[in-house]
Design a protein around this motif. Sequence first.
Motif, PDB file in Angstrom:
ATOM      1  N   THR A 130     -50.131   9.019  75.225  1.00 54.92           N
ATOM      2  CA  THR A 130     -50.116  10.480  75.263  1.00 54.92           C
ATOM      3  C   THR A 130     -51.371  11.027  74.602  1.00 54.92           C
ATOM      4  OG1 THR A 130     -47.706  10.483  75.127  1.00 54.92           O
ATOM      5  CG2 THR A 130     -48.837  12.550  74.617  1.00 54.92           C
ATOM      6  N   VAL A 131     -52.092  11.881  75.322  1.00 57.75           N
ATOM      7  CA  VAL A 131     -53.341  12.452  74.819  1.00 57.75           C
ATOM      8  C   VAL A 131     -53.397  13.939  75.152  1.00 57.75           C
ATOM      9  CG1 VAL A 131     -54.709  10.328  74.944  1.00 57.75           C
ATOM     10  CG2 VAL A 131     -54.507  11.780  76.958  1.00 57.75           C
ATOM     11  N   ASP A 132     -54.293  14.653  74.457  1.00 60.14           N
ATOM     12  CA  ASP A 132     -54.521  16.063  74.778  1.00 60.14           C
ATOM     13  C   ASP A 132     -55.070  16.193  76.191  1.00 60.14           C
ATOM     14  OD1 ASP A 132     -53.649  16.844  72.335  1.00 60.14           O
ATOM     15  OD2 ASP A 132     -55.627  17.228  71.488  1.00 60.14           O
ATOM     16  N   ASN A 133     -54.822  17.334  76.798  1.00 55.78           N
ATOM     17  CA  ASN A 133     -55.232  17.565  78.183  1.00 55.78           C
ATOM     18  C   ASN A 133     -56.686  18.046  78.240  1.00 55.78           C
ATOM     19  OD1 ASN A 133     -54.724  17.753  81.000  1.00 55.78           O
ATOM     20  ND2 ASN A 133     -54.617  19.970  80.797  1.00 55.78           N
ATOM     21  N   CYS A 134     -57.628  17.099  78.190  1.00 53.94           N
ATOM     22  CA  CYS A 134     -59.045  17.445  78.294  1.00 53.94           C
ATOM     23  C   CYS A 134     -59.762  16.384  79.125  1.00 53.94           C
ATOM     24  CB  CYS A 134     -59.691  17.580  76.912  1.00 53.94           C
ATOM     25  SG  CYS A 134     -59.755  16.059  75.961  1.00 53.94           S
ATOM     26  N   SER A 135     -60.927  16.743  79.660  1.00 51.16           N
ATOM     27  CA  SER A 135     -61.646  15.869  80.590  1.00 51.16           C
ATOM     28  C   SER A 135     -62.089  14.565  79.928  1.00 51.16           C
ATOM     29  CB  SER A 135     -62.857  16.606  81.169  1.00 51.16           C
ATOM     30  OG  SER A 135     -63.707  17.059  80.133  1.00 51.16           O
ATOM     31  N   MET A 159     -48.434   4.925  85.273  1.00 51.94           N
ATOM     32  CA  MET A 159     -47.657   5.706  84.317  1.00 51.94           C
ATOM     33  C   MET A 159     -48.315   5.765  82.937  1.00 51.94           C
ATOM     34  SD  MET A 159     -44.913   6.748  85.921  1.00 51.94           S
ATOM     35  CE  MET A 159     -43.767   7.117  84.605  1.00 51.94           C
ATOM     36  N   LEU A 160     -49.497   5.165  82.811  1.00 49.75           N
ATOM     37  CA  LEU A 160     -50.110   5.030  81.487  1.00 49.75           C
ATOM     38  C   LEU A 160     -50.500   6.370  80.875  1.00 49.75           C
ATOM     39  CD1 LEU A 160     -51.114   2.956  79.381  1.00 49.75           C
ATOM     40  CD2 LEU A 160     -53.352   3.052  80.508  1.00 49.75           C
ATOM     41  N   HIS A 161     -51.041   7.281  81.708  1.00 50.05           N
ATOM     42  CA  HIS A 161     -51.607   8.531  81.202  1.00 50.05           C
ATOM     43  C   HIS A 161     -50.543   9.627  81.130  1.00 50.05           C
ATOM     44  CE1 HIS A 161     -55.054  11.715  81.566  1.00 50.05           C
ATOM     45  NE2 HIS A 161     -54.424  11.776  80.423  1.00 50.05           N
ATOM     46  N   MET A 162     -50.272  10.119  79.910  1.00 46.70           N
ATOM     47  CA  MET A 162     -49.343  11.233  79.721  1.00 46.70           C
ATOM     48  C   MET A 162     -50.082  12.360  79.007  1.00 46.70           C
ATOM     49  SD  MET A 162     -46.340  12.615  80.007  1.00 46.70           S
ATOM     50  CE  MET A 162     -45.232  11.258  80.399  1.00 46.70           C
ATOM     51  N   ARG A 163     -50.158  13.517  79.671  1.00 48.59           N
ATOM     52  CA  ARG A 163     -50.819  14.675  79.058  1.00 48.59           C
ATOM     53  C   ARG A 163     -49.843  15.387  78.124  1.00 48.59           C
ATOM     54  NH1 ARG A 163     -53.000  13.826  83.958  1.00 48.59           N
ATOM     55  NH2 ARG A 163     -55.259  14.111  84.187  1.00 48.59           N
ATOM     56  N   CYS A 164     -50.311  15.717  76.932  1.00 48.43           N
ATOM     57  CA  CYS A 164     -49.469  16.332  75.904  1.00 48.43           C
ATOM     58  C   CYS A 164     -49.000  17.715  76.348  1.00 48.43           C
ATOM     59  CB  CYS A 164     -50.228  16.424  74.585  1.00 48.43           C
ATOM     60  SG  CYS A 164     -49.300  17.225  73.269  1.00 48.43           S
ATOM     61  N   ALA A 165     -47.682  17.883  76.503  1.00 52.49           N
ATOM     62  CA  ALA A 165     -47.126  19.165  76.962  1.00 52.49           C
ATOM     63  C   ALA A 165     -47.388  20.271  75.950  1.00 52.49           C
ATOM     64  CB  ALA A 165     -45.626  19.018  77.214  1.00 52.49           C
ATOM     65  N   ASN A 170     -50.266  25.235  74.565  1.00 50.38           N
ATOM     66  CA  ASN A 170     -51.175  25.932  73.659  1.00 50.38           C
ATOM     67  C   ASN A 170     -52.376  26.502  74.414  1.00 50.38           C
ATOM     68  OD1 ASN A 170     -52.061  26.620  70.863  1.00 50.38           O
ATOM     69  ND2 ASN A 170     -53.726  25.239  71.360  1.00 50.38           N
ATOM     70  N   LEU A 171     -52.914  25.736  75.362  1.00 45.88           N
ATOM     71  CA  LEU A 171     -54.053  26.211  76.158  1.00 45.88           C
ATOM     72  C   LEU A 171     -53.668  27.440  76.984  1.00 45.88           C
ATOM     73  CD1 LEU A 171     -55.546  22.825  77.450  1.00 45.88           C
ATOM     74  CD2 LEU A 171     -56.456  24.285  75.637  1.00 45.88           C
ATOM     75  N   ILE A 172     -52.463  27.403  77.553  1.00 44.94           N
ATOM     76  CA  ILE A 172     -51.996  28.535  78.360  1.00 44.94           C
ATOM     77  C   ILE A 172     -51.882  29.788  77.501  1.00 44.94           C
ATOM     78  CG2 ILE A 172     -50.037  29.446  79.676  1.00 44.94           C
ATOM     79  CD1 ILE A 172     -49.471  26.538  80.560  1.00 44.94           C
ATOM     80  N   VAL A 173     -51.246  29.648  76.340  1.00 39.59           N
ATOM     81  CA  VAL A 173     -51.039  30.802  75.463  1.00 39.59           C
ATOM     82  C   VAL A 173     -52.366  31.311  74.916  1.00 39.59           C
ATOM     83  CG1 VAL A 173     -49.905  31.609  73.363  1.00 39.59           C
ATOM     84  CG2 VAL A 173     -48.718  30.018  74.866  1.00 39.59           C
ATOM     85  N   GLN A 174     -53.289  30.391  74.603  1.00 42.23           N
ATOM     86  CA  GLN A 174     -54.604  30.807  74.094  1.00 42.23           C
ATOM     87  C   GLN A 174     -55.351  31.644  75.138  1.00 42.23           C
ATOM     88  OE1 GLN A 174     -55.709  30.687  71.121  1.00 42.23           O
ATOM     89  NE2 GLN A 174     -54.203  29.325  70.215  1.00 42.23           N
ATOM     90  N   ASP A 175     -55.200  31.290  76.424  1.00 43.82           N
ATOM     91  CA  ASP A 175     -55.811  32.086  77.491  1.00 43.82           C
ATOM     92  C   ASP A 175     -55.250  33.500  77.509  1.00 43.82           C
ATOM     93  OD1 ASP A 175     -57.532  30.160  78.363  1.00 43.82           O
ATOM     94  OD2 ASP A 175     -56.301  29.472  80.027  1.00 43.82           O
TER      95      ASP A 175
END
Length: 262
Positions: A130-135, A159-165, A170-175
């Motif tokens: 699980t990692v933050d959702n960034c490039s 199934m290895l890559h899980m983006r942190c919900a 947080n990114l959505i709300v920050q926008d």
Amino acid sequence: MSLNTYQFDQVRVRNKLARMVIIHEYPLSIVDHIGFREFVADLQPMFKLVTRNTLKSDILKIYDNEREKVLKMTDKNGNRMTITIDTWTSSNKKRGFVYVPSPHTKDVLAEVLVDFFLEWNIDKKLSIITVDNCSTNDAIIRLLLNKLDISSLMLGGSMLHMRCAAHILNLIVQDVLSLIGDGTEMIRDSVIYWTGSPKRRQKFEENARQLRIQYTKELVLDCKTRWNSTYLILSTALIYKDVFPHLAKLETFYTYLPYDYD
């Protein structure tokens, strides 16, 4: 008549000293502190206090022993492991779970992770990372898939890559918060001003009571990158929205009064 004999164990006490430093994060230089040396000498004159280099060596031995215990435990455990990864800049540059040298590129980070997985013998036990959702993290996962044994991963690594919900939320709300950024900054500056000293806090509370506003919550300052704390600063400031303009008439140096639409 019986005689009690006491045999002093230097190694055991050295181990206790090392564990004390680990548990409480004391500096290695504690063994050089005059007060500590005098205390140990009075407590147990038979104990030969070690140097900081010897103390460091004893700590590393404890780490190696504990690491072996963990490796044996994970080897016996047939289940897979879920890993969460994050990086940060520490005031102590080498303090952290794994120290990552510069530059912090995707290649360096991927190499550090692979070495870590191999060191702890979990490269074939991974289920999800699980990692933050960034490039950058997207690129790191792609590199890991090239470096790891795909056959040992679930569904060939799909199934290895899980983006942190939580990070995505947080990114959505920050926008959304960026749309009211100017107003938020004015409110934040106001809170900073009125929480800047105990005297100002007291003055704010007294004025709230004068306006017959129940002072049920104290003003709180937020962390800009955490939307939930920004919500708290805004919701609390809203309770006292009439206090700010009242204080602006009394305090010459208070120049951060939010507008009504803020």
